[in-house]
Design a protein around this motif. Sequence first.
Motif, short mmCIF file in Angstrom:
data_model
loop_
_atom_site.label_atom_id
_atom_site.label_comp_id
_atom_site.label_asym_id
_atom_site.label_seq_id
_atom_site.Cartn_x
_atom_site.Cartn_y
_atom_site.Cartn_z
N ILE A 194 0.93 -1.06 0.16
CA ILE A 194 0.04 0.01 0.22
C ILE A 194 1.01 1.26 0.05
CG2 ILE A 194 -1.73 1.38 1.30
CD1 ILE A 194 -2.77 -1.21 2.35
N GLU A 203 -3.79 3.26 3.78
CA GLU A 203 -3.95 2.22 4.92
C GLU A 203 -4.73 2.92 5.76
OE1 GLU A 203 -0.71 3.81 4.21
OE2 GLU A 203 0.12 1.74 4.18
N GLY A 210 0.87 -0.84 5.10
CA GLY A 210 0.04 -1.84 5.69
C GLY A 210 -0.51 -1.27 7.13
#
Length: 284
Positions: free
Chosen positions: A10, A14, A250
């Motif tokens: 990501i 996130e 994340g």
Amino acid sequence: MIASAPGKIILFGEHAVVYGRHALVSAIDLRCRVEVKKRSEFRIFSPLGLTGLDLKIHPYITFAINRFCEFKKIEGAEIVVKSEIPIASGLGSSAAVTVATLKALSEEFEVYLSEEEIFEIAKKVELDVQGRASGIDPFISTFGGSWIFPERKKVELPFQFFLIKLWERSTKAMVEKVANLRQKYPEIVEKIFDSIDSIALKAPNCGAEEFGELIHMNQSLLRALGVSSPEIEEIVSKLEKDGFRVKLTGAGGGGCIFGIFSGRKPENSFLVRPEMEGVKIESA
Ligand code: MEV
């Protein structure tokens, strides 16, 4: 039957994505391979151990089998997992194992689920385990490529990324931490999510320098959300002193930090690149 699915990074968004904001996400060239064979009982073999159906040690695979049984009741299978994706590190190893398991089950037991069906089932599995999730991890593991999520706007990212692995942590715990902060300060936290949303939408049109500035801003906002820590900030500051722009990717709390690779990478880091292929059959 062997199926594989990619991990993910990501880039931006996130946590905010759990609350309906945008995220920029890319599949990466690390894959999880799952072999499924028909058997009379269930045996799951992975780097986490050898078990039967087991919600403690193999929650994603066990829930994936339970959800698959809603399509076709099966009595047993041998599941063997081999993964290049570090576990509990923000790189989508859980979603990749779920998606690859569903694909391999689907082919081995002649159900032939579509990618869209695999994504929908994997999303349910993630909710079964985590309780709260955006679906971004099963989406990217299923379809591959680089996207603005949840819009499904495909983008091209002309970058390679370096990753530094910190320590393992639980996505569920970090998602709950942000949920608690939002409950306490809704008017403040919603504005942080809005800023993260703007960063994710801006990023696909940026060159390396601006991308680095967005990395810096998003990391500061993740810190504000409470998913960084003094230990992580120390590592981030040291890397910034060395001229790198880095952020968590994340759920945070550990996992991985990343930056753009422009010919130079920090010690103890490894390189990944965007991966176009989502879930696929490796061999029958
Ligand atoms: C986890 O990879 C990303 C989070 O935003 C959770 C989710 O979107 O489900 C932290």
